[in-house]
Enzyme design. Structure first.
Site, PDB file in Angstrom:
ATOM      1  N   THR A 127       0.598  -2.000   0.338  1.00 22.08           N
ATOM      2  CA  THR A 127      -0.153   0.464   0.360  1.00 22.08           C
ATOM      3  C   THR A 127       1.010   1.128   0.011  1.00 22.08           C
ATOM      4  O   THR A 127       1.801   1.159   0.679  1.00 22.08           O
ATOM      5  CB  THR A 127      -1.133  -0.369   1.256  1.00 22.08           C
ATOM      6  OG1 THR A 127      -1.628   1.490   1.338  1.00 22.08           O
ATOM      7  CG2 THR A 127      -0.384  -0.027   2.812  1.00 22.08           C
ATOM      8  N   ASP A 128       0.092   2.176  -0.844  1.00 17.68           N
ATOM      9  CA  ASP A 128       1.140   3.725  -0.635  1.00 17.68           C
ATOM     10  C   ASP A 128       0.908   4.005   0.451  1.00 17.68           C
ATOM     11  O   ASP A 128       1.728   5.255   0.998  1.00 17.68           O
ATOM     12  CB  ASP A 128       0.419   4.593  -1.236  1.00 17.68           C
ATOM     13  CG  ASP A 128      -0.833   5.123  -1.254  1.00 17.68           C
ATOM     14  OD1 ASP A 128      -1.872   4.490  -0.332  1.00 17.68           O
ATOM     15  OD2 ASP A 128      -1.676   6.277  -2.094  1.00 17.68           O
ATOM     16  N   GLU A 129       0.315   3.648   1.763  1.00 16.37           N
ATOM     17  CA  GLU A 129       0.067   4.059   3.059  1.00 16.37           C
ATOM     18  C   GLU A 129       2.093   3.646   3.783  1.00 16.37           C
ATOM     19  O   GLU A 129       1.673   4.261   5.236  1.00 16.37           O
ATOM     20  CB  GLU A 129      -1.209   3.512   4.121  1.00 16.37           C
ATOM     21  CG  GLU A 129      -2.454   4.131   3.448  1.00 16.37           C
ATOM     22  CD  GLU A 129      -3.706   3.708   4.201  1.00 16.37           C
ATOM     23  OE1 GLU A 129      -3.852   3.833   5.546  1.00 16.37           O
ATOM     24  OE2 GLU A 129      -4.381   3.468   4.023  1.00 16.37           O
ATOM     25  N   TYR A 155      -1.939  -0.096  11.410  1.00 17.44           N
ATOM     26  CA  TYR A 155      -2.003  -0.593  10.023  1.00 17.44           C
ATOM     27  C   TYR A 155      -1.543  -0.515   8.221  1.00 17.44           C
ATOM     28  O   TYR A 155      -0.608  -1.364   8.019  1.00 17.44           O
ATOM     29  CB  TYR A 155      -3.107  -0.523   8.814  1.00 17.44           C
ATOM     30  CG  TYR A 155      -3.599  -0.911   7.387  1.00 17.44           C
ATOM     31  CD1 TYR A 155      -3.272  -2.143   6.782  1.00 17.44           C
ATOM     32  CD2 TYR A 155      -3.774   0.319   6.342  1.00 17.44           C
ATOM     33  CE1 TYR A 155      -3.274  -2.525   5.660  1.00 17.44           C
ATOM     34  CE2 TYR A 155      -3.246  -0.193   4.941  1.00 17.44           C
ATOM     35  CZ  TYR A 155      -3.402  -0.870   4.867  1.00 17.44           C
ATOM     36  OH  TYR A 155      -3.544  -1.526   3.260  1.00 17.44           O
ATOM     37  N   LYS A 159       2.338  -3.215   6.875  1.00 13.07           N
ATOM     38  CA  LYS A 159       2.395  -3.735   5.860  1.00 13.07           C
ATOM     39  C   LYS A 159       3.492  -3.048   5.254  1.00 13.07           C
ATOM     40  O   LYS A 159       4.069  -4.014   4.824  1.00 13.07           O
ATOM     41  CB  LYS A 159       1.014  -2.789   4.739  1.00 13.07           C
ATOM     42  CG  LYS A 159      -0.485  -2.880   4.792  1.00 13.07           C
ATOM     43  CD  LYS A 159      -0.524  -4.700   4.352  1.00 13.07           C
ATOM     44  CE  LYS A 159       0.059  -4.660   2.955  1.00 13.07           C
ATOM     45  NZ  LYS A 159      -0.483  -5.591   2.745  1.00 13.07           N
ATOM     46  N   PRO A 210     -21.502   9.942   7.251  1.00 15.03           N
ATOM     47  CA  PRO A 210     -20.293  10.260   7.568  1.00 15.03           C
ATOM     48  C   PRO A 210     -18.991  10.805   7.355  1.00 15.03           C
ATOM     49  O   PRO A 210     -18.700   9.769   7.071  1.00 15.03           O
ATOM     50  CB  PRO A 210     -20.294   9.057   9.214  1.00 15.03           C
ATOM     51  CG  PRO A 210     -20.805   7.878   8.012  1.00 15.03           C
ATOM     52  CD  PRO A 210     -21.405   8.295   7.327  1.00 15.03           C
ATOM     53  N   ASN A 254     -12.046  13.715   0.115  1.00 17.18           N
ATOM     54  CA  ASN A 254     -13.317  13.236  -0.193  1.00 17.18           C
ATOM     55  C   ASN A 254     -14.317  13.797   0.070  1.00 17.18           C
ATOM     56  O   ASN A 254     -15.382  13.027   0.397  1.00 17.18           O
ATOM     57  CB  ASN A 254     -12.404  12.063   2.154  1.00 17.18           C
ATOM     58  CG  ASN A 254     -11.523  11.349   1.922  1.00 17.18           C
ATOM     59  OD1 ASN A 254     -11.118  11.091   0.867  1.00 17.18           O
ATOM     60  ND2 ASN A 254     -11.460  11.080   3.345  1.00 17.18           N
TER      61      ASN A 254
END
Length: 341
Positions: A127-129, A155, A159, A210, A254
């Site tokens: 993941t790019d995270e 998380y 990864k 939300p 978002n």
């Protein structure tokens, strides 16, 4: 003679889309799917795959060394693609332990099996995270493969650790490893704890949507089929020991995504409700996919304006799938995460 490709996490979002890509585009492959069928997976997602003579399914957890080794003994895979992971940041903040167990120790089990039984390629889906985040006011900055790892959540840390472990297995044991790090995916079969299917599902029921903080966090969005095609290219033509970034050049805040969904569904923006922001919420992700383009010729085919329409259409045409995966335990989790914010 058919090659056997083992796909972990194949009943989940990206994994199932990859399974269907293989069955459609690579009839010369025999596809072995392994999935623990945790909350975010749905065996019914694979109903059509089950009809194929080139497909076989095993319910197994990648942390179970004995079970995984037994599958390798039976199936003798040539290629392994590891999608299996706990992947929701919010859940990792609530319970980091399961993320460390599945994403790190589970990856170790898979690579140990690959070493023992011999594979042509082990591909770790990242993941790019792992790169952390970028400032919103610097649109000129992007993640590159050599960007230092700078994680923000349990998380992304789990990864990153899995990626580093895979590279260590390549250097230490000569395991033929490749790694891909992708931006945010969207499309069919995504569990509705993630932004786009959550907003579609809530909007169709006229429930509040939300949105964390002010909804200004920016993500680079990639249609899931484009991601799957990139992984297939890496498997067949990528260089062993390399990391490839996969990005869509489709950056959206978002709140912009949420408003697009409401507009497509003809729902009022009054359904939006702003909730307390996530702890340590990353500001912006943006990937430079120059390397995979230069080496393998890959570019995303699906513009966001088209992909989001395809995605909304899919969920509206598969409300039975959505209703099934959002029953029971998920509703308890949803109330916990958003009910008091």
């Amino acid at each position: 003679m058919k090659k056997t490709i083992l796909v972990t996490g194949g009943a989940g979002f990206i994994g199932s889309n990859f399974v269907y890509l293989l069955l459609d585009k690579r009839p010369e492959y025999r596809v072995v799917c392994v999935d623990a069928l945790t909350y975010a997976a749905n065996i019914h997602t694979l109903n059509k795959a089950m009809e194929s003579p080139n497909f076989v399914f095993y319910k197994e957890d990648i942390r179970n060394r004995e079970g995984i080794f037994k599958i390798f003994e039976i199936e003798k895979p040539d290629i392994v693609v590891n999608f299996a992971a706990e992947s929701h940041v919010d859940r990792s903040i609530e319970n980091p332990g399961i993320f460390l167990e599945t994403n790190i120790l589970g990856t170790q089990v898979m690579m140990d099996a690959c070493r023992k039984y011999g594979v042509e390629r082990f591909h770790q889906v990242g993941t790019d995270e792992v790169y952390g985040d970028l400032p919103i006011d610097r649109p000129d900055l992007f993640f590159h493969e050599d960007t230092p790892i700078h994680t923000s959540s349990p998380y992304s840390t789990s990864k990153a650790a899995a990626d580093l472990l895979a590279l260590a297995y390549y250097r230490t044991y000569g395991l033929p490893v490749t790694i891909s790090r992708c931006s945010n995916n969207y499309g069919p079969y995504q569990f509705p704890e993630k932004l786009i299917p959550l907003m579609i599902n809530n909007a169709r029921h006229d429930k509040k949507l939300p949105v964390y903080g002010e909804g200004l966090n920016v993500r680079d969005w990639l249609y899931v089929e484009d991601h799957c095609e990139a992984i297939l290219l890496i498997l067949e033509n990528g260089r062993v020991g390399e990391v490839y970034n996969i990005g869509g050049h489709n950056e959206k805040a978002n709140i912009e995504i949420v408003k697009i969904i409401l507009s497509e569904l003809g729902k009022p923006e009054s359904l939006i409700t702003y909730v307390t922001d996530r702890k340590g919420h990353d500001q912006r992700y943006a990937i430079d996919p120059s390397k995979i383009h230069a080496e393998l010729g890959w570019l995303p085919k699906t513009m966001f304006k088209d992909g989001i329409k395809l995605t909304i259409k899919w969920y509206l045409e598969h409300t039975d799938w959505m209703d099934e995966v959002t029953s029971g335990a998920y509703l308890e989790y949803y109330d916990k995460m958003y009910g008091n914010r």
